[in-house]
Design a protein around this motif. Sequence first.
Motif, PDB file in Angstrom:
ATOM      1  N   TYR A 112       0.911  -1.195   0.120  1.00 50.59           N
ATOM      2  CA  TYR A 112       0.118  -0.148  -0.056  1.00 50.59           C
ATOM      3  C   TYR A 112       0.898   0.925  -0.055  1.00 50.59           C
ATOM      4  O   TYR A 112       1.412   1.613   1.161  1.00 50.59           O
ATOM      5  CB  TYR A 112      -0.894  -0.119   1.166  1.00 50.59           C
ATOM      6  N   ALA A 113       1.075   1.906  -0.944  1.00 47.50           N
ATOM      7  CA  ALA A 113       1.754   3.209  -1.320  1.00 47.50           C
ATOM      8  C   ALA A 113       3.033   2.961  -0.744  1.00 47.50           C
ATOM      9  O   ALA A 113       3.977   3.770  -0.076  1.00 47.50           O
ATOM     10  CB  ALA A 113       1.168   4.258  -0.649  1.00 47.50           C
ATOM     11  N   GLY A 114       3.756   1.475  -0.960  1.00 44.40           N
ATOM     12  CA  GLY A 114       5.108   1.324  -0.570  1.00 44.40           C
ATOM     13  C   GLY A 114       5.225   0.958   0.723  1.00 44.40           C
ATOM     14  O   GLY A 114       6.278   0.715   1.270  1.00 44.40           O
ATOM     15  N   LEU A 119      -3.563   2.186   7.198  1.00 47.56           N
ATOM     16  CA  LEU A 119      -4.431   2.415   8.424  1.00 47.56           C
ATOM     17  C   LEU A 119      -5.282   3.258   7.761  1.00 47.56           C
ATOM     18  O   LEU A 119      -4.922   4.435   7.166  1.00 47.56           O
ATOM     19  CB  LEU A 119      -3.456   3.079   9.455  1.00 47.56           C
ATOM     20  N   CYS A 120      -6.791   3.212   8.047  1.00 51.89           N
ATOM     21  CA  CYS A 120      -7.651   3.940   7.553  1.00 51.89           C
ATOM     22  C   CYS A 120      -8.180   4.801   8.851  1.00 51.89           C
ATOM     23  O   CYS A 120      -8.821   3.896   9.833  1.00 51.89           O
ATOM     24  CB  CYS A 120      -8.825   3.370   6.527  1.00 51.89           C
ATOM     25  N   LEU A 121      -8.331   5.998   8.886  1.00 51.64           N
ATOM     26  CA  LEU A 121      -9.088   6.492  10.158  1.00 51.64           C
ATOM     27  C   LEU A 121     -10.304   7.081   9.247  1.00 51.64           C
ATOM     28  O   LEU A 121     -10.264   7.893   8.444  1.00 51.64           O
ATOM     29  CB  LEU A 121      -8.253   7.888  10.384  1.00 51.64           C
ATOM     30  N   SER A 122     -11.443   6.472   9.933  1.00 53.20           N
ATOM     31  CA  SER A 122     -12.646   6.691   9.537  1.00 53.20           C
ATOM     32  C   SER A 122     -13.783   7.199  10.427  1.00 53.20           C
ATOM     33  O   SER A 122     -13.983   6.569  11.644  1.00 53.20           O
ATOM     34  CB  SER A 122     -13.348   5.223   9.024  1.00 53.20           C
ATOM     35  N   LEU A 146      -2.366  14.302   8.778  1.00 51.15           N
ATOM     36  CA  LEU A 146      -3.108  13.024   8.497  1.00 51.15           C
ATOM     37  C   LEU A 146      -4.538  13.145   7.779  1.00 51.15           C
ATOM     38  O   LEU A 146      -5.264  14.351   7.906  1.00 51.15           O
ATOM     39  CB  LEU A 146      -3.821  12.453   9.878  1.00 51.15           C
ATOM     40  N   LYS A 147      -4.912  12.414   7.045  1.00 55.35           N
ATOM     41  CA  LYS A 147      -5.987  12.237   6.147  1.00 55.35           C
ATOM     42  C   LYS A 147      -6.930  11.087   6.759  1.00 55.35           C
ATOM     43  O   LYS A 147      -6.530  10.310   7.297  1.00 55.35           O
ATOM     44  CB  LYS A 147      -5.824  11.841   4.773  1.00 55.35           C
ATOM     45  N   MET A 335      -4.222   6.201   4.851  1.00 62.31           N
ATOM     46  CA  MET A 335      -4.968   6.137   3.645  1.00 62.31           C
ATOM     47  C   MET A 335      -6.365   6.384   3.806  1.00 62.31           C
ATOM     48  O   MET A 335      -7.038   6.003   4.681  1.00 62.31           O
ATOM     49  CB  MET A 335      -4.573   5.254   2.694  1.00 62.31           C
ATOM     50  N   THR A 336      -6.849   6.999   2.688  1.00 63.28           N
ATOM     51  CA  THR A 336      -8.476   7.454   2.831  1.00 63.28           C
ATOM     52  C   THR A 336      -8.997   5.889   2.192  1.00 63.28           C
ATOM     53  O   THR A 336      -8.224   5.197   1.550  1.00 63.28           O
ATOM     54  CB  THR A 336      -8.859   8.745   2.027  1.00 63.28           C
TER      55      THR A 336
END
Length: 356
Positions: A112-114, A119-122, A146-147, A335-336
């Motif tokens: 995942y992107a290298g 980790l997704c913060l949702s 952070l996104k 990541m989103t």
Amino acid sequence: MPLTPIKSDDPVHLAMQGLFPDYNPACLEPAQDLELLRGMLRPRSSGGVKGLVHRSFQGVTRRCPRPLRELLLGLAHRLRCADPELLKEPNQCEFNRLVAGVRSQGSRQRGYAGKRAALCLSYDVDLLSCYRFLPTLLDQLDQRGLKATFHLLTDWEYRLDPALVEEVSARGHEVGLHGASHDVALGYRRDERIAGELRRALRGLGKNVHSYRAPALCMTERLMARVRDLGFRIDSSLPMSSMFHPSTQSCFPYPLEPSGVLWELPILLQDSTLFLDLGLSQEQAWSFVETHLKQVLELGGVGVINLHPSWAAKYSGFHGRLLDAAREWSDFAVMTHKEVYNCCRWGGAAPSAPAC
């Protein structure tokens, strides 16, 4: 080892193809209960009794004043039948074990992107108190670089400000849909009503979006079909492990159909599970989350932490610790939902948003 033909509609093989670019079905052990795994990965409608309960609860609470509705919701949480033994860690989940077994045979697992894991913060913004805390929460995320992904309602306790929706996007976050109202019985309605409610919610949002989460995670096959038909790319309603809901036993995203258009992004943990269902302290909750994330990292999966802004305000020590760890844990790509989908479905390229 020669490649074996894959059934195009088999959810286990579809999921494995999404995880391993060089996937070979012969890597699966004959002893694996694939039928059980297929049932976990496919969203399943709950029985008629549960549907009746959800419709009755929604009918009673829909017109209640907000304080009374919150009181009834809290009471319902306490009365529902929980079985903590059903709540498994990632290393204990059947599908996760299957993935680990395939990887151990030399198959190349997608990153995942290298990074090895994501980790997704949702955040589900499903109450007025959640909506009011949203500007503060955006500042907290900005301070750490952070996104996150925000699933919004459009016709519930708060009046959605289009300027705030645009601000969420402008700050680099993802806007997703949680529904028009927080209708926990939506998946048990008629097809026409489900589609109509989703279209109404999208008009209220005024924005084309990729990600959907069912209110109270009450996903059914009927609702899933309407979500797919309206062009969503991601559903994130099914938990990896749960005391209440059918669970996927997976901390990996996977396609829900052979076309690969709609993917499931299972939820690793929810703040409501930690504080309401398990009754943990903030320190205990962080230890619980940390254990799960370490196992997700070992597996090379995706840790979707489903949070609520009002709980982030109430349990600020836990929430701040989670955000600090997300910033500092260099082995994870934060990541989103859309970014995870792009990584899995398109190898990182970003498709245009569906015209929902």
